[in-house]
Write an enzyme that holds these catalytic residues in place. Structure first.
Site, short mmCIF file in Angstrom:
data_model
loop_
_atom_site.label_atom_id
_atom_site.label_comp_id
_atom_site.label_asym_id
_atom_site.label_seq_id
_atom_site.Cartn_x
_atom_site.Cartn_y
_atom_site.Cartn_z
CB ALA A 31 -9.62 -3.76 7.62
CG LEU A 32 -7.02 1.73 6.21
CD1 LEU A 32 -6.81 3.00 5.38
CD2 LEU A 32 -5.68 1.07 6.52
CG HIS A 36 -4.28 0.91 9.79
ND1 HIS A 36 -5.40 0.19 10.08
CD2 HIS A 36 -3.31 -0.01 9.50
CE1 HIS A 36 -5.15 -1.10 9.98
NE2 HIS A 36 -3.88 -1.25 9.64
CD GLN A 60 1.28 -10.35 5.84
OE1 GLN A 60 1.89 -9.67 5.00
NE2 GLN A 60 0.97 -9.87 7.02
N GLY A 146 3.78 0.13 12.84
CA GLY A 146 3.20 0.30 14.17
C GLY A 146 3.89 -0.61 15.19
CB SER A 184 -6.28 -5.29 16.07
OG SER A 184 -6.31 -6.38 15.17
O1 PAF Z 1 1.34 -5.07 9.28
C1 PAF Z 1 0.72 -5.32 8.24
O2 PAF Z 1 -0.39 -4.84 8.03
C2 PAF Z 1 1.35 -6.24 7.21
O3 PAF Z 1 2.06 -7.27 7.82
C3 PAF Z 1 2.21 -5.49 6.18
C4 PAF Z 1 3.41 -4.83 6.82
C5 PAF Z 1 1.37 -4.45 5.47
C6 PAF Z 1 2.74 -6.48 5.14
O4 PAF Z 1 1.71 -7.12 4.47
#
Ligand code: PAF
Length: 282
Positions: A31-32, A36, A60, A146, A184
């Site tokens: 989802a850049l 990013h 996560q 970031g 974001s």
């Molecule tokens: O910051 C993120 O997008 C995520 O936490 C990462 C570092 C890609 C790990 O899944």
């Protein structure tokens, strides 16, 4: 641009390329957005070849979080990365990262405990585990993260140091919309009204900076002003303040006396969307 879901292909490409070229890795969940892409541009500045990983890491996300609705616009992401001159995109399946029987997780470092660690139990365990796995699969010379995920960058730095991982880290500045809202992937969830109210995060940080620059060093005063800005007379503010703190920029713990440098961090919910942001003071 090579696009692969196969960890062996990604690893072999990186190992062979690293003989003559400096390789940078930019880990993402896709989802850049321009934030990013600024990491990719930073990676081009400090390395010869850039690898981007796209993996929405289930480990996560807590069960009540937005894993299933997390945006996955893969064609758009690949087009953007091709345009940025990325050499390799690693796009693994869940099974490639967490094969049946997977049971080894990283115990995160101390700096993972406050703030996000308290509000999102297990989050940094998932982040550390996947990041270490990505570093193993893609043994790059440098990784770019970031500053928007300030605590995450400290957590990864501590893990890399503690576990002697042979990679350097580079933390790139947060990219903001013209009005200041930090970019974001989750901003795309916001309605027009929520987008307007989300700006309170930046206004809260800006208020802390303004007071800090005027000489205010009382943590409680700074934090109270941040909370007031986040609430902004309720209907115009965020729906829930999760934290608004001024803490030590290395440990993220409250400081007895704030001196030359501190970091202001905020987390808040606007509608059902959880947003975070931060600003270094001093
Ligand atoms: O910051 C993120 O997008 C995520 O936490 C990462 C570092 C890609 C790990 O899944």
């Amino acid at each position: 641009m090579i696009v692969t879901a196969d960890p062996h292909v990604a690893r072999q490409w990186t190992v062979l390329t690293s003989v003559t070229r400096r390789v940078a890795i930019v880990p993402t969940m896709g989802a850049l957005h321009d934030g990013h892409l600024s990491l990719v541009r930073r990676a081009h500045e400090i390395a010869d070849e850039v690898v981007v990983t796209i993996f929405v890491n289930p480990a996560q996300f807590a069960p009540n979080e937005d894993l299933t609705r997390y945006p996955r616009p893969i064609d758009e992401d690949l087009a953007a990365l091709r345009h940025e001159g990325v050499s390799l995109v690693f796009l693994p399946s869940n099974d490639a990262i967490y094969p049946p029987g997977f049971s080894t997780y990283i115990e995160p470092p101390a700096v993972a405990q406050p703030l996000e660690g308290l509000l999102r139990p297990g989050h940094f365990r998932g982040v550390c585990t996947v990041v270490l796995k990505l570093f193993q699969i893609i043994p790059a010379a440098v990784a770019v993260f970031g500053q928007k995920d300030y605590q995450q960058s400290l957590v990864v730095a501590a893990m890399v140091k503690d576990l002697d991982v042979a990679i350097s880290l580079d933390v790139a500045q947060t990219v903001r919309e013209t009005d200041g809202l930090a970019m974001s992937s989750r901003n795309r969830y916001l309605t027009t009204d929520q987008r307007r109210r989300a700006l309170c995060l930046w206004q809260s940080l800006s208020r802390a900076r303004e007071l800090f620059n005027q000489g205010q060093r009382e943590r409680c005063q700074l934090e109270a002003a941040m909370i007031e800005a986040l609430k902004a007379g309720r209907p115009n503010g965020v729906d829930r303040v999760e934290y608004a703190v001024v803490v030590d920029p290395q440990t993220l713990l409250p400081m007895n006396t704030i001196d030359a440098r501190a970091v202001a961090l905020v987390a808040a919910k606007v509608g059902t969307t959880r947003l975070i942001d931060n600003l270094i003071l001093g």
